[in-house]
Design a protein around this motif. Structure first.
Motif, mmCIF file in Angstrom:
data_model
loop_
_atom_site.group_PDB
_atom_site.id
_atom_site.type_symbol
_atom_site.label_atom_id
_atom_site.label_comp_id
_atom_site.label_asym_id
_atom_site.label_seq_id
_atom_site.Cartn_x
_atom_site.Cartn_y
_atom_site.Cartn_z
ATOM 1 N N ASN A 194 0.812 -1.316 0.066
ATOM 2 C CA ASN A 194 -0.120 0.095 0.048
ATOM 3 C C ASN A 194 0.723 1.155 0.202
ATOM 4 O OD1 ASN A 194 -2.509 -1.617 0.222
ATOM 5 N ND2 ASN A 194 -2.239 -1.258 2.022
ATOM 6 N N MET B 210 -6.153 4.297 5.669
ATOM 7 C CA MET B 210 -5.556 3.531 5.261
ATOM 8 C C MET B 210 -4.594 2.610 5.926
ATOM 9 S SD MET B 210 -3.594 2.493 1.332
ATOM 10 C CE MET B 210 -5.041 3.223 -0.143
ATOM 11 N N LEU C 94 -5.478 -1.561 -4.362
ATOM 12 C CA LEU C 94 -4.973 -0.904 -3.586
ATOM 13 C C LEU C 94 -6.837 -1.466 -2.698
ATOM 14 C CD1 LEU C 94 -3.927 2.696 -3.664
ATOM 15 C CD2 LEU C 94 -2.501 0.296 -2.873
#
Length: 477
Positions: free
Chosen positions: A283, A391, A447
């Motif tokens: 990520n 995230m 993602l």
């Protein structure tokens, strides 16, 4: 962790107050980021015997009375030095994004943001009075260091206080003060035509930020994630009281949460965890590329377009207005659309706009297509700030945002070189800016989606999210 916002509220009077004081810092960020447009604007000059270069040129002072180009004769073989000033400033922003981001995760949001603000005010004023090029440039590099810290930590602090559906809108509104500062800079430049007074003026405007010493709070999420439970409870009770919410159950609820954390063996995180954990590593690497491409395309095309017209004031107002429109349109889009959609589609659109410039002649058409591409790039910028903060867990959130922002500064440093490819062919620069957004859109598909997900607190939360994502994918299959 939704529990914190359940206890202090998603958005009340306290969050509104916090947004107002943090948003104020974005004006100074815009002033210093775009100041080079007035510190070193295009200037004409004449030399004796109609020479192109000389030691004592006569500058046209009908528009600007004094610039760094005039002050230190940054023409001919020294012309590269005016661009080098901005390159070192962006290097400072790059370094500040990383260093202050890591320091924020280690020492807290409040002390690191206070340090960045104080450095910005002090170095901004000092740089106004420095007598030679190199001292001025070095001071601006360290000024960029503080600007990078303010950009990263201010956003993280707000995201960790605001919850629920309000987080989406606030993440877009966070960028409006920057665009307003961008537009307001044209007023400073129009009224103040001497670079010394100009630099001093935009720096003194930030003195109001010293009040942060009295007003800036610490993040209860960071306090909980680093084991400072009593301070977190005290701060949460203070916020809940201002938001007219009950405070009786806060201590009990947080103590129960702490016990659960101890049972599950949750630990503090470091920046290295971003690269130890496979999902976090994937990520952060993709997010770094997204930030690089977004900044590279935005600043590069803005630089490219600025050479199509000679009015620096109109250029700044037009570019700032385009970005302001992107902020306003982003608010409803973020509320109804997935994060990945809002990163992928604008990247593809910006690529199409930039590549289309290749086949149309210079003029109003190319300027319009360039502005549309800039609009799309800035829209992506708004979304990836929020996307990146959602995230990664609290214990490494500032570090992740700092690393990603560092890559954005690297993109801004590379962009002028791509914009300077025009002499090799009118198609070179648009092609250079048009290819990478397509690659970024494709990588974004890998993602995870973070819309409507609770903010993660620990590395273990991130691992659990990965397992849940993999399980959901297998069920779909």
């Amino acid at each position: 962790m939704a529990l914190i916002n359940n206890l202090i509220g998603n958005f009340g009077r306290y969050q509104l107050y916090l947004c107002l004081i943090v948003f104020t810092s974005k004006f100074g960020v815009a002033f210093h980021q775009m100041a080079i447009l007035y510190l070193a604007p295009p200037v004409s000059y004449t030399c004796p015997n109609n020479k192109t270069c000389c030691d004592n040129p006569v500058y046209d002072k009908s528009v600007f009375k004094r610039t760094i180009v005039m002050e230190w004769n940054l023409i001919c073989e020294k012309a590269w030095l005016k661009d080098f000033t901005q390159t070192l400033f962006q290097f400072g922003v790059l370094s500040g994004s990383l260093l202050f981001g890591i320091a924020s995760d280690r020492f807290g949001r409040r002390p690191t943001l206070l340090l960045a603000v104080l450095l910005e005010v002090f170095l901004g004023v000092i740089s106004s009075f420095l007598p030679d090029y190199w001292s001025f440039t070095i001071a601006r590099m360290f000024l960029g260091l503080s600007v990078g810290g303010i950009m990263v930590i201010g956003f993280v602090l707000i995201v960790e206080y605001v919850g629920g559906a309000y987080k989406d809108a606030i993440s877009a509104l966070f960028h409006i003060p920057f665009t307003l500062g961008h537009i307001l800079l044209a007023l400073f430049g129009f009224l103040i035509r001497d670079y010394v007074h100009f630099q001093l003026g935009i720096s003194l405007a930030n003195i109001v930020l010293i009040i942060y010493i009295c007003l800036l709070p610490e993040s209860p999420r960071w306090l909980m994630a680093t084991g400072k439970v009593l301070r977190a409870i005290k701060q949460m009770e203070h916020v809940a009281k201002i938001n007219n919410l009950p405070t009786e159950d806060i201590e009990c609820q947080m103590q129960l949460y702490l016990i659960e954390c101890l049972r599950s063996g949750q630990r503090k995180g470091t920046v290295l965890d971003l690269f130890r954990n496979p999902s976090l590593r994937r990520n952060i690497l993709i997010m770094c590329f997204l930030w690089f491409v977004c900044s590279y395309s935005f600043y590069g095309m803005a630089h490219y377009i600025s050479h199509m017209t000679g009015n620096v004031h109109l250029n700044i107002v037009a570019c700032g207005t385009v970005c302001l429109c992107a902020c306003l349109i982003a608010i409803p889009l973020i509320k109804v659309s997935k994060r990945k959609i809002l990163v992928c589609i604008p990247n593809v659109m910006s690529s199409i706009c930039f590549l289309f410039i290749i086949v149309i002649p210079d003029g109003i058409g190319s300027v319009i297509m360039g502005c549309l591409g800039i609009w799309c790039s800035f829209l992506v910028f708004i979304v990836i700030y929020l996307y990146c903060s959602e995230m990664f867990p609290t214990v490494v959130r500032s570090s992740a945002l700092g690393i990603a922002s560092m890559m954005a500064r690297l993109g801004a440093m590379v962009a002028p070189f791509a914009a300077a490819l025009r002499p090799f062919g009118s198609w070179c620069s648009p092609l250079a800016f048009g290819i990478l957004p397509l690659v970024a859109a494709l990588l974004c598909l890998v993602l995870p989606e973070t819309k409507d997900c609770d903010l993660m607190m620990t590395i273990q939360d991130g691992q659990a999210q990965r397992r849940n994502t993999e399980t959901s994918t297998e069920e779909i299959r």
